[in-house]
Structure formats: C-alpha cells, structure tokens
Design a protein around this motif. Structure first.
Motif, PDB file in Angstrom:
ATOM      1  N   ASP A 318       0.811  -1.224   0.000  1.00 23.22           N
ATOM      2  CA  ASP A 318       0.000   0.000   0.000  1.00 23.22           C
ATOM      3  C   ASP A 318       0.843   1.274   0.000  1.00 23.22           C
ATOM      4  O   ASP A 318       0.295   2.379  -0.070  1.00 23.22           O
ATOM      5  N   PHE A 319       2.160   1.138   0.122  1.00 25.28           N
ATOM      6  CA  PHE A 319       3.008   2.349   0.115  1.00 25.28           C
ATOM      7  C   PHE A 319       3.132   2.888  -1.315  1.00 25.28           C
ATOM      8  O   PHE A 319       3.108   2.110  -2.275  1.00 25.28           O
ATOM      9  N   PRO A 320       3.278   4.224  -1.462  1.00 21.15           N
ATOM     10  CA  PRO A 320       3.266   4.827  -2.802  1.00 21.15           C
ATOM     11  C   PRO A 320       4.237   4.175  -3.792  1.00 21.15           C
ATOM     12  O   PRO A 320       3.901   4.008  -4.965  1.00 21.15           O
ATOM     13  N   THR A 321       5.422   3.784  -3.347  1.00 22.66           N
ATOM     14  CA  THR A 321       6.411   3.199  -4.267  1.00 22.66           C
ATOM     15  C   THR A 321       5.902   1.901  -4.887  1.00 22.66           C
ATOM     16  O   THR A 321       6.316   1.533  -5.984  1.00 22.66           O
ATOM     17  N   TYR A 322       5.066   1.178  -4.164  1.00 27.44           N
ATOM     18  CA  TYR A 322       4.715  -0.184  -4.593  1.00 27.44           C
ATOM     19  C   TYR A 322       3.252  -0.367  -4.990  1.00 27.44           C
ATOM     20  O   TYR A 322       2.904  -1.368  -5.587  1.00 27.44           O
ATOM     21  N   ARG A 323       2.379   0.574  -4.624  1.00 29.28           N
ATOM     22  CA  ARG A 323       0.945   0.298  -4.781  1.00 29.28           C
ATOM     23  C   ARG A 323       0.488   0.219  -6.235  1.00 29.28           C
ATOM     24  O   ARG A 323      -0.583  -0.314  -6.509  1.00 29.28           O
ATOM     25  N   GLY A 324       1.311   0.719  -7.177  1.00 33.02           N
ATOM     26  CA  GLY A 324       0.951   0.634  -8.599  1.00 33.02           C
ATOM     27  C   GLY A 324       1.268  -0.722  -9.215  1.00 33.02           C
ATOM     28  O   GLY A 324       0.858  -1.012 -10.342  1.00 33.02           O
ATOM     29  N   LEU A 325       1.980  -1.579  -8.494  1.00 34.67           N
ATOM     30  CA  LEU A 325       2.333  -2.893  -9.055  1.00 34.67           C
ATOM     31  C   LEU A 325       1.074  -3.758  -9.163  1.00 34.67           C
ATOM     32  O   LEU A 325       0.229  -3.732  -8.259  1.00 34.67           O
TER      33      LEU A 325
END
Ligand SMILES: Cc1ncc(COP(=O)(O)O)c(C=O)c1O
Length: 366
Positions: A318-325
């Motif tokens: 859910d963190f911004p760096t990873y949530r787009g995966l």
C-alpha cells in the motif's frame, strides 16, 4: 505512566566496562577485530548454524545478501512485513511480487506462490514474521522445482527452532536483525547466515567494499561491517538471551490466559515442535464481536499511556512506491489486507511487570 510496545534489555554496565577497556587497549575499532571474530564464532555455536557474517544492521545485510545470491528480475515476497524487506528488493533493481499470507501464522502462503512465478522470477523472499516459522519444507520444494533462490528475512526469529534445529538452516540465506527493538540487540546490527563456506566468503567481500585482499576488489561491495563496540556488546548479550526469552514466554502465557475468552480478541498460540522467542505479541481485533475497531482500541490504550503498535499496517503493497504494481491490488491479498486491518501488537518485553501487564489487560477487557 507510559508503557511502550518494547523496551530493550541491557546487560549490567559494569560488565561491559572490561570489554571497553580492551577495545581502548587494542585500538582496533572495526574491520574484523578480535571481538568481531569471537562474536561470529559464538553466535554460530549458539544458533546452531555453520557461518555467521555480522553486519552493521539488518537492512544492509538484506541488500548485500541479494547481491551475494545474484538475485535479479522478480522476487516473490510478502506484503505483511516491515518495509525493509520490500525496499531491499527495490534497491537491488528487482521487482517485488506480492503474495498473500497464511491466516494462522501470517507468513507467506506457499499454495499461492507457484501461480506468481514467471520467466523473470529468480527468488522467493519470505519473512518469519513475529518469529513464526514459514512453511519451510513447502517453500523449499517450490524453490527447488523452479530453480529459485530462497532468501529468508529472519529478522524476528533469533533463537527460534523447529524440530529441535535452528530455523536459520533453511533456504540459501537468512538475515537476522539485532536492532534495539529485537529479542537480541546490539543497539543496531544484523547478520547473514549460511551453511556454505564459499557464500560466507563472498558475503564478507561484499560487506567490505568488495575487497578480497589489500589491492583486490572482486565486486561492487558496500560497507556493512559491524564494529568492535557492538560485537563486544553482542558477546555480553548472548549470555542473557535465553533468560530474556524465558521471561517473554511468561509474559505471553499471562496475556493468553487473560485474553483467551475475550469476545473479538484473537491471540496466536505456540506451534507444535517450535521453540518460539516471543518477539512480539500480536492480537487480532474483530470489530463486530469486540465492540471496538482495532484503531479505536489502539486509541483507548494510548489514552491509558499504553503504546501498542499496528505492525504491519499499512501493508508494504500500500506504500506509494509499490501500490501501482499489479500484485499490490488488495483483491490479490485478501488475508494480508484483513490481518493488517485487525492486528495490534501489545507491549512485549522481558521486564514488563505483572502490574503493568495487568493494566494493559484491564484496558482491553474493561
Ligand atoms: C522484518 C524485518 N526486516 C528487516 C528489518 C530491518 O532490520 P534493521 O532494523 O536491523 O535494519 C526489520 C527490523 O527492523 C524487520 O522487522
């Protein structure tokens, strides 16, 4: 009065002074000194593993371990962990692929791993979260079948055994953290564990800028070395750790007895054939049955001066760096999503007094 989620156990200061005197006499502060060598040997003996490589912290150990294993591409991992696990994958230019967790131990669910394997997958990075061993046999079968590396984030499992043997013997590598909040601490610190002599050598080059000799650099290494101060302190801590674990065990027993029949509160219990280390005391709060949400209980405890923690909320996915995966979609992670919404870690440390623990329990049940 404040009760924090953890409190470090320190050895008597008097006992540390002779170690400091020796460091002052030797004037050898870091770079594989006497205490460093002794600590590596004593830790390997205590843990029941072949080789220990000490590090300045667990995060750098994770980053270096991935380099040592030459992990590339996609890495299947859990979203229910401290961010360091996911960040280490990102720092190695790899892509984390989030896999759901088991409902009973909150560790990576092996039944869901295989469907996430692609031609780019090179490794699995599970986490023995809260000190609960992963399903190591099943993960090994998958890693062996598909030719994947298996690198355990073992930050929470100092001293944990399964069937009488260290859980650290599973996988290609395991990483321990000796951070101040852990069962065994060296203020900051960590280690990589391997049973392979060549791997140990490679890790030791990598944690020292890649130096394999005075003028030979064999790899683009980092600086992950533990210094003599913390190695000496670790030697002293090692004498205390079994007593610490036993005291934590008693705290866990008291919590479990008091909370066993509280509607809407679920504790975790010891697994068969496992020697636990009681590093955390997570509970799950079922809002409809308990009458308060997890966050409301967190606030209520805080109002009583009791500082619990919502580990591990939010999920790493859910963190911004990873949530787009693509693998970060909550629909792919139903168990982790639910656990992250319900979990609360109660204060757990060796010196938690019976009185303070009774106040925590009263605040939950009252
Ligand atoms: C699961 C997990 N992985 C990695 C780390 C990182 O370890 P360190 O704080 O020693 O860098 C921690 C704890 O801090 C952790 O809890």
């Amino acid at each position: 009065m404040s009760i924090f989620v953890t409190s470090p156990s320190l050895p008597p200061l008097d006992e540390f002074i002779p170690y400091l005197r020796k460091i002052w006499e030797n004037k050898w502060l870091t770079n594989n000194g006497e205490f460093h060598r002794e600590f590596e040997a004593k830790l390997a003996e205590y843990l029941g593993v072949k080789y220990v490589s000490l590090f300045t912290n667990g995060m750098i150990a994770l980053q270096v371990g991935m380099q040592a294993l030459r992990i590339t591409g996609e890495v299947i991992t859990t979203p229910f962990t401290f961010v360091a696990t996911t960040h280490a994958i990102h720092w190695n230019n790899c892509t984390p692929v989030f896999c759901d967790i088991e409902p009973d131990t909150f560790t990576l669910d092996p039944a869901k791993v295989e469907s996430l394997i692609t031609p780019r997958t090179t490794a699995i990075m599970p986490v023995h979260v809260y000190g609960n061993p992963c399903k190591v046999e099943e993960l090994k079968r998958i890693a062996d079948t598909y030719g994947l590396k298996l690198f355990y984030d073992a930050a929470h499992v100092f001293g944990v055994k399964k069937d009488g043997a260290s859980i650290l013997n599973w996988g290609d590598l395991s990483m321990l953290s000796f951070h101040a909040t852990k069962v065994f601490n060296t203020f900051e610190g960590g280690a990589l564990i391997t049973n392979d002599e060549t791997m140990k050598k490679r890790i030791d080059f990598l944690k020292n800028f890649g130096f394999a000799g005075e003028t030979t650099v064999v790899a683009p290494g980092s600086n992950g070395k533990m210094d003599e101060f913390r190695a000496a302190y670790g030697l002293l801590q090692l004498k205390m750790v079994d007593g610490e674990i036993e005291k934590r065990h008693q705290v866990a027993i008291r919590y479990r007895e008091a909370l066993r029949n509280v509607p809407g509160i679920r504790c975790l219990y010891d697994l068969p054939d496992v020697r636990h280390n009681y590093s955390y005391f997570p509970i799950l709060v079922h809002e409809a049955e308990y009458g308060l949400s997890r966050d409301a209980l967190y606030d209520k405890l805080k109002a009583h001066g009791i500082y619990s923690r919502r580990y591990f909320y939010p999920l790493c996915s859910d963190f911004p760096t990873y949530r787009g995966l693509p693998s970060a979609a909550p629909a792919n992670l139903p168990v982790a999503t639910k656990v992250a919404q319900q979990v609360l870690c109660l204060p757990m440390f060796a010196e938690l007094s019976k009185n303070d623990q009774a106040s925590i329990i009263n605040a939950i049940t009252g």
